[in-house]
Design a protein around this motif. Structure first.
Motif, PDB file in Angstrom:
ATOM      1  N   SER A  49       0.828  -1.209   0.000  1.00  0.00           N
ATOM      2  CA  SER A  49       0.000   0.000   0.000  1.00  0.00           C
ATOM      3  C   SER A  49       0.861   1.258   0.000  1.00  0.00           C
ATOM      4  CB  SER A  49      -0.920   0.003   1.228  1.00  0.00           C
ATOM      5  OG  SER A  49      -0.156  -0.073   2.427  1.00  0.00           O
ATOM      6  N   ASP A  50       2.134   1.088   0.339  1.00  0.00           N
ATOM      7  CA  ASP A  50       3.047   2.231   0.321  1.00  0.00           C
ATOM      8  C   ASP A  50       3.457   2.525  -1.122  1.00  0.00           C
ATOM      9  OD1 ASP A  50       3.030   2.363   3.106  1.00  0.00           O
ATOM     10  OD2 ASP A  50       4.673   0.912   3.265  1.00  0.00           O
ATOM     11  N   PRO A  51       3.342   3.772  -1.557  1.00  0.00           N
ATOM     12  CA  PRO A  51       3.721   4.107  -2.938  1.00  0.00           C
ATOM     13  C   PRO A  51       5.220   3.922  -3.164  1.00  0.00           C
ATOM     14  CG  PRO A  51       3.283   6.095  -1.667  1.00  0.00           C
ATOM     15  CD  PRO A  51       2.855   4.948  -0.808  1.00  0.00           C
ATOM     16  N   LEU A  52       5.558   3.286  -4.263  1.00  0.00           N
ATOM     17  CA  LEU A  52       6.949   3.030  -4.616  1.00  0.00           C
ATOM     18  C   LEU A  52       7.353   3.892  -5.804  1.00  0.00           C
ATOM     19  CD1 LEU A  52       6.912  -0.889  -4.503  1.00  0.00           C
ATOM     20  CD2 LEU A  52       7.557   0.680  -2.657  1.00  0.00           C
ATOM     21  N   CYS A  53       8.649   4.109  -5.931  1.00  0.00           N
ATOM     22  CA  CYS A  53       9.196   4.827  -7.081  1.00  0.00           C
ATOM     23  C   CYS A  53       9.995   3.819  -7.901  1.00  0.00           C
ATOM     24  CB  CYS A  53      10.085   5.977  -6.613  1.00  0.00           C
ATOM     25  SG  CYS A  53      10.527   7.141  -7.925  1.00  0.00           S
ATOM     26  N   VAL A  54       9.588   3.633  -9.159  1.00  0.00           N
ATOM     27  CA  VAL A  54      10.132   2.566 -10.003  1.00  0.00           C
ATOM     28  C   VAL A  54      10.821   3.153 -11.230  1.00  0.00           C
ATOM     29  CG1 VAL A  54       9.563   0.498 -11.334  1.00  0.00           C
ATOM     30  CG2 VAL A  54       8.268   1.041  -9.250  1.00  0.00           C
ATOM     31  N   LEU A  55      11.994   2.608 -11.557  1.00  0.00           N
ATOM     32  CA  LEU A  55      12.698   2.969 -12.787  1.00  0.00           C
ATOM     33  C   LEU A  55      12.623   1.781 -13.735  1.00  0.00           C
ATOM     34  CD1 LEU A  55      14.457   4.829 -14.502  1.00  0.00           C
ATOM     35  CD2 LEU A  55      16.471   3.945 -13.290  1.00  0.00           C
ATOM     36  N   ASP A  56      11.970   1.980 -14.870  1.00  0.00           N
ATOM     37  CA  ASP A  56      11.753   0.936 -15.866  1.00  0.00           C
ATOM     38  C   ASP A  56      12.645   1.234 -17.067  1.00  0.00           C
ATOM     39  OD1 ASP A  56      10.624  -1.144 -17.359  1.00  0.00           O
ATOM     40  OD2 ASP A  56       8.976   0.110 -18.079  1.00  0.00           O
ATOM     41  N   LEU A  57      13.636   0.382 -17.313  1.00  0.00           N
ATOM     42  CA  LEU A  57      14.610   0.659 -18.363  1.00  0.00           C
ATOM     43  C   LEU A  57      14.139   0.122 -19.708  1.00  0.00           C
ATOM     44  CD1 LEU A  57      17.861  -0.042 -16.367  1.00  0.00           C
ATOM     45  CD2 LEU A  57      16.782   2.143 -16.864  1.00  0.00           C
ATOM     46  N   GLY A  58      13.973   1.026 -20.645  1.00  0.00           N
ATOM     47  CA  GLY A  58      13.496   0.672 -21.975  1.00  0.00           C
ATOM     48  C   GLY A  58      12.588   1.759 -22.498  1.00  0.00           C
ATOM     49  N   SER A  59      12.116   1.576 -23.729  1.00  0.00           N
ATOM     50  CA  SER A  59      11.177   2.536 -24.297  1.00  0.00           C
ATOM     51  C   SER A  59       9.902   2.552 -23.457  1.00  0.00           C
ATOM     52  CB  SER A  59      10.848   2.157 -25.746  1.00  0.00           C
ATOM     53  OG  SER A  59      10.293   0.854 -25.795  1.00  0.00           O
ATOM     54  N   THR A  60       9.172   3.633 -23.539  1.00  0.00           N
ATOM     55  CA  THR A  60       7.966   3.777 -22.729  1.00  0.00           C
ATOM     56  C   THR A  60       7.000   2.623 -22.978  1.00  0.00           C
ATOM     57  OG1 THR A  60       8.197   6.168 -22.835  1.00  0.00           O
ATOM     58  CG2 THR A  60       6.056   5.308 -22.166  1.00  0.00           C
ATOM     59  N   SER A  61       6.577   1.975 -21.907  1.00  0.00           N
ATOM     60  CA  SER A  61       5.667   0.836 -22.000  1.00  0.00           C
ATOM     61  C   SER A  61       4.324   1.202 -21.376  1.00  0.00           C
ATOM     62  CB  SER A  61       6.257  -0.376 -21.269  1.00  0.00           C
ATOM     63  OG  SER A  61       5.276  -1.384 -21.086  1.00  0.00           O
ATOM     64  N   PRO A  62       3.288   1.393 -22.197  1.00  0.00           N
ATOM     65  CA  PRO A  62       1.962   1.687 -21.635  1.00  0.00           C
ATOM     66  C   PRO A  62       1.501   0.615 -20.650  1.00  0.00           C
ATOM     67  CG  PRO A  62       1.980   2.134 -23.988  1.00  0.00           C
ATOM     68  CD  PRO A  62       3.273   1.443 -23.676  1.00  0.00           C
ATOM     69  N   ALA A  63       1.837  -0.649 -20.935  1.00  0.00           N
ATOM     70  CA  ALA A  63       1.431  -1.740 -20.039  1.00  0.00           C
ATOM     71  C   ALA A  63       2.081  -1.587 -18.670  1.00  0.00           C
ATOM     72  CB  ALA A  63       1.806  -3.088 -20.655  1.00  0.00           C
TER      73      ALA A  63
END
Length: 235
Positions: A49-63
């Motif tokens: 329930s705690d908001p996380l900050c995520v780094l997703d490496l790659g082109s923008t993924s709508p999914a």
């Protein structure tokens, strides 16, 4: 500090470039999928329930954006593999060999405050990234992660072969990923073969992987059936 407008444009750089190069990419296509034990291991954290900050490496993924925002988390994207093919990064070393300028690369990419992220989705980046960038980039990941933050990475086993395709991973379930084959831009140079696709640059064994993440506090391996070794490390 990077402006909000610049960050916004960079966030969508990968997807916009892809759409420009290949208009058909916008059409729905059936993509292969795979089960990820590492992602399943992260599911409890992602359900927090705690908001996380995520780094997703790659082109923008709508999914991926949809998956994390629906769970109340904040997500950033950075397409390091495409960025690494920028011809302006090429310099000559002391022996006259053409190499990628890692200092310039890090000055222009992964420009975030230290200890900002709870999770970095590295995917298969180390296998395809130029050799000179791998260790500096992993070092930057360590700085960007909060203490106790986690990083998920995929490494091919030797059985995968040198022509193993490079994929962009899209999260479609708590343990399921959809795989999108990606190719470099035609006007860029970098870790690509003559066929114009990203080539597997190296095969890491367990010892190499442990050494790569030696500054992290712990590491866990998952061996999949598709010649991919998943690794979950903790800062």
């Amino acid at each position: 500090m990077v402006s909000v407008a610049h960050s916004f444009m960079k966030l969508f750089r990968g997807s916009s470039e892809e759409a420009t190069q290949n208009p058909a990419a916008a059409k729905a296509v059936k993509r292969p999928s795979r089960r990820s034990s590492g992602l399943a291991e992260l599911s409890k954290l992602l359900e927090s329930s705690d908001p996380l900050c995520v780094l997703d490496l790659g082109s923008t993924s709508p999914a991926n954006i949809r998956y994390f925002t629906e769970h109340g988390h904040k997500i950033y994207s950075d397409d390091l593999l495409i960025a690494s093919t920028d011809p302006d990064l090429l310099i000559k070393d002391e022996q006259g060999n053409t190499v990628v300028d890692s200092k310039k690369f890090l000055a222009e990419n992964l420009v975030f405050p230290n200890s900002q992220f709870d999770l970095v989705l590295c995917w298969n980046l180390p296998d395809y990234l130029d050799e000179s960038l791998v260790k500096p980039v992993v070092g930057r990941f360590w700085s960007l992660l909060k203490p106790g933050g986690m990083l998920l990475a995929f490494f091919h086993t030797r059985e995968a072969g040198p022509d193993a395709p490079c994929y962009r991973y899209h999260i479609v379930g708590t343990d399921t990923l959809e795989m999108q084959h990606i190719e470099p831009r035609r006007d860029r140079k970098g870790p690509a073969g003559a066929a114009g696709r990203f080539r597997l640059q190296r095969v890491f064994n367990n010892r190499h992987i442990e050494n790569l993440f030696r500054d992290f506090s712990s590491i866990k391996f998952f061996l999949a059936r598709d010649n991919v070794r998943e690794v979950l490390v903790v800062r």
